[in-house]
Design an enzyme around this catalytic site. Structure first.
Site, PDB file in Angstrom:
ATOM      1  N   ARG A 237       0.881  -1.069  -0.088  1.00  0.00           N
ATOM      2  CA  ARG A 237       0.046  -0.094   0.139  1.00  0.00           C
ATOM      3  C   ARG A 237       0.766   1.270  -0.194  1.00  0.00           C
ATOM      4  O   ARG A 237       1.876   1.136   0.191  1.00  0.00           O
ATOM      5  CB  ARG A 237      -0.803   0.152   1.272  1.00  0.00           C
ATOM      6  CG  ARG A 237      -1.807  -1.161   1.242  1.00  0.00           C
ATOM      7  CD  ARG A 237      -2.915  -1.131   2.443  1.00  0.00           C
ATOM      8  NE  ARG A 237      -3.845  -2.095   2.792  1.00  0.00           N
ATOM      9  CZ  ARG A 237      -3.581  -3.143   3.158  1.00  0.00           C
ATOM     10  NH1 ARG A 237      -2.536  -3.622   3.912  1.00  0.00           N
ATOM     11  NH2 ARG A 237      -4.570  -4.031   3.221  1.00  0.00           N
ATOM     12  N   LYS A 262      -2.157  -1.849   7.553  1.00  0.00           N
ATOM     13  CA  LYS A 262      -3.649  -1.429   7.946  1.00  0.00           C
ATOM     14  C   LYS A 262      -4.235  -2.571   8.722  1.00  0.00           C
ATOM     15  O   LYS A 262      -5.280  -1.991   9.491  1.00  0.00           O
ATOM     16  CB  LYS A 262      -4.466  -1.214   6.422  1.00  0.00           C
ATOM     17  CG  LYS A 262      -5.824  -1.026   6.503  1.00  0.00           C
ATOM     18  CD  LYS A 262      -6.348  -0.742   5.198  1.00  0.00           C
ATOM     19  CE  LYS A 262      -7.877  -0.462   5.313  1.00  0.00           C
ATOM     20  NZ  LYS A 262      -8.393  -0.496   4.169  1.00  0.00           N
ATOM     21  N   HIS A 334      -2.482   2.285  -5.380  1.00  0.00           N
ATOM     22  CA  HIS A 334      -3.517   1.137  -5.348  1.00  0.00           C
ATOM     23  C   HIS A 334      -3.782   0.690  -6.678  1.00  0.00           C
ATOM     24  O   HIS A 334      -4.063  -0.707  -7.002  1.00  0.00           O
ATOM     25  CB  HIS A 334      -4.853   1.737  -4.488  1.00  0.00           C
ATOM     26  CG  HIS A 334      -5.161   0.895  -3.374  1.00  0.00           C
ATOM     27  ND1 HIS A 334      -4.298   0.864  -2.246  1.00  0.00           N
ATOM     28  CD2 HIS A 334      -6.230   0.030  -3.311  1.00  0.00           C
ATOM     29  CE1 HIS A 334      -5.006  -0.095  -1.597  1.00  0.00           C
ATOM     30  NE2 HIS A 334      -6.167  -0.288  -2.181  1.00  0.00           N
ATOM     31  N   ARG A 337      -1.513  -2.285  -7.064  1.00  0.00           N
ATOM     32  CA  ARG A 337      -1.760  -3.293  -6.087  1.00  0.00           C
ATOM     33  C   ARG A 337      -2.967  -3.912  -6.727  1.00  0.00           C
ATOM     34  O   ARG A 337      -2.959  -5.291  -6.859  1.00  0.00           O
ATOM     35  CB  ARG A 337      -2.004  -2.635  -5.005  1.00  0.00           C
ATOM     36  CG  ARG A 337      -2.781  -3.518  -3.717  1.00  0.00           C
ATOM     37  CD  ARG A 337      -2.955  -2.765  -2.553  1.00  0.00           C
ATOM     38  NE  ARG A 337      -3.571  -3.491  -1.495  1.00  0.00           N
ATOM     39  CZ  ARG A 337      -3.073  -4.179  -0.485  1.00  0.00           C
ATOM     40  NH1 ARG A 337      -1.819  -4.352  -0.631  1.00  0.00           N
ATOM     41  NH2 ARG A 337      -3.802  -4.892   0.122  1.00  0.00           N
ATOM     42  N   HIS A 360      -4.651  -9.039   3.338  1.00  0.00           N
ATOM     43  CA  HIS A 360      -6.240  -8.886   3.699  1.00  0.00           C
ATOM     44  C   HIS A 360      -6.320  -9.860   4.908  1.00  0.00           C
ATOM     45  O   HIS A 360      -6.238 -10.986   5.186  1.00  0.00           O
ATOM     46  CB  HIS A 360      -6.868  -9.393   2.556  1.00  0.00           C
ATOM     47  CG  HIS A 360      -6.930  -8.509   1.413  1.00  0.00           C
ATOM     48  ND1 HIS A 360      -7.267  -8.698   0.135  1.00  0.00           N
ATOM     49  CD2 HIS A 360      -6.544  -7.161   1.441  1.00  0.00           C
ATOM     50  CE1 HIS A 360      -7.231  -7.806  -0.586  1.00  0.00           C
ATOM     51  NE2 HIS A 360      -6.828  -6.746   0.027  1.00  0.00           N
ATOM     52  N   TYR A 369     -11.394  -9.859  -6.720  1.00  0.00           N
ATOM     53  CA  TYR A 369     -10.370 -10.086  -8.062  1.00  0.00           C
ATOM     54  C   TYR A 369     -10.788 -11.375  -8.640  1.00  0.00           C
ATOM     55  O   TYR A 369     -10.392 -11.547  -9.787  1.00  0.00           O
ATOM     56  CB  TYR A 369      -8.891 -10.298  -7.413  1.00  0.00           C
ATOM     57  CG  TYR A 369      -8.467  -8.977  -6.731  1.00  0.00           C
ATOM     58  CD1 TYR A 369      -8.340  -7.735  -7.621  1.00  0.00           C
ATOM     59  CD2 TYR A 369      -8.402  -8.872  -5.416  1.00  0.00           C
ATOM     60  CE1 TYR A 369      -7.865  -6.580  -7.006  1.00  0.00           C
ATOM     61  CE2 TYR A 369      -7.782  -7.664  -4.662  1.00  0.00           C
ATOM     62  CZ  TYR A 369      -7.666  -6.541  -5.361  1.00  0.00           C
ATOM     63  OH  TYR A 369      -7.358  -5.402  -4.860  1.00  0.00           O
TER      64      TYR A 369
END
Length: 389
Positions: A237, A262, A334, A337, A360, A369
């Site tokens: 990120r 995150k 992003h 990413r 994640h 995705y």
């Protein structure tokens, strides 16, 4: 004067820039000899010196070097009294920030957005309920407030965020005993289908073409190539790239430790050969020689770490455009990413492996995705009822 010169060089200023600033400082020193009656330099003397410079460019350079001098020898300058404007919402917002950080455990960046939303709420309440306590807020007021806030939202993402931060702030008012009602129940729920769209993405061929087009004869080109490859091959990120430290790169094992993520947990991402070579080239030959543990630094004097996400986004967008890549929307870290995740899914990599690489916490976040993995989707598609007519 010598101390200020060393200070400028330590900050990463080029010799030509430092020479220009020193000349402006010498001119300011000469002005003081004729116009200053005290050893303490007042703001009035500085202002008169600025007016003596008839061109805008010398004023900018003079103002910059005087600020550096103020930081090095603050006792030579009189600090002007600043007029402090009282913020009527300051104490409440400070208490709300403390609640967000220590009760709800949110990250500072998340709190910034929530506090902006809270300030909008307080502004509306001050205009529509002037002089009244928070206990006077009713469900009717909440509905009127939401009608106003939602009218400012452009899409279902911002509308969902608006209802979320409003609901959280109203719950805080009840938690802090400023309003005894459950006002959050009056906030309408706005639908937001997270999987209703396709993630923006670029093909690897376009990304590789943009990276190959970077001119590495300049230090900034060497740095930008390393940035592009790190983003495109590790899925970092924006913030994770900006806070990456030299000690987080494990060269022997070809791994990078990603900290302060995150998801509030460290993770390990592989350092591919091409990205590792570009990163080593930048660190050894192009990185500014300043004292900083962070890997990527800005070349704009003074050389320093990137403070905001927009700086990295500008680099990514600029390099993609220079490489001839057509962009139809926002382009930043992003986008690379998303492109990496899409590429891995299309290569039939396990979805949990992709989720671990991206950091994640929930595999549902990675599920978006799967929608672009057309070869896999055609294999599980049900036949059309009744056959093909």
């Amino acid at each position: 004067m010598d101390g200020i010169a060393r200070h400028l060089f330590d900050l990463g200023y080029k010799p030509s820039s430092a020479k220009l600033y020193i000349s402006r400082l010498g001119r300011f020193s000469e002005f003081l000899g004729h116009n200053a009656r005290s050893t303490v330099i007042s703001q009035g003397v500085i202002d008169r010196f600025m007016l003596s410079l008839h061109v805008g460019s010398p004023r900018v350079a003079a103002r910059t070097v005087i600020e550096h001098a103020r930081n090095i020898v603050p006792d030579r300058f009189s600090t002007p009294a600043r007029r402090v404007i009282a913020d009527p919402d300051g104490p409440l917002l400070a208490a709300y920030l403390d609640h967000l950080r220590h009760v709800r455990g949110l990250e500072p960046k998340t709190c910034e957005g929530i506090l902006k939303g809270a300030r909008r709420i307080l502004t509306w309440l001050r205009d529509h309920l002037p002089g009244q306590p928070f206990s006077a807020i009713t469900g009717e007021h909440v509905l009127a407030l939401m009608q106003h806030l939602l009218s400012l939202s452009a899409n279902h993402y911002t509308r969902s965020a608006t209802t979320s931060y409003t609901r959280g702030f109203l719950r805080f008012l009840r938690w802090s005993e400023l309003n005894g009602q459950d006002l959050a129940r009056f906030v309408p729920r706005t639908p937001c289908w997270r999987l209703a769209h396709l993630p923006p993405r670029l093909s690897w061929q376009n990304i590789q073409r943009a990276i190959d087009a970077i001119d590495i004869s300049e230090p900034s080109g060497t740095r930008d190539k390393a940035i592009m490859l790190m983003l495109a091959t590790t899925g970092l990120r924006n913030r994770e790239l900006r806070v990456l430290e030299l000690q987080d790169i494990h060269w022997r094992t070809a791994e990078v430790i990603v900290r302060r993520t995150k998801g509030k947990r460290d993770r390990v991402v592989p350092l591919l050969d091409e990205a590792g070579a570009a990163l080593a080239d930048y660190i050894l030959h192009a990185r500014p020689r300043v004292v900083s543990a962070l890997v990527f630094l800005s070349y704009s004097p003074p050389a320093r770490p990137f403070k905001c996400a927009a700086s990295i986004s500008r680099i990514v967008r600029s390099r993609l455009e220079q490489g001839g890549v057509e962009l139809s929307g926002p382009a930043g870290a992003h986008l690379l990413r998303h492109s990496l995740a899409t590429q891995l899914v299309q290569q039939r990599r396990p979805i949990n492996e992709v989720a671990d690489l991206l950091g994640h916490r929930s595999i549902d976040t990675t599920a978006i995705y799967v929608k672009v993995a057309l070869p896999q989707l055609t294999g599980v598609a049900l036949p059309f009822p009744g056959g093909v007519s």
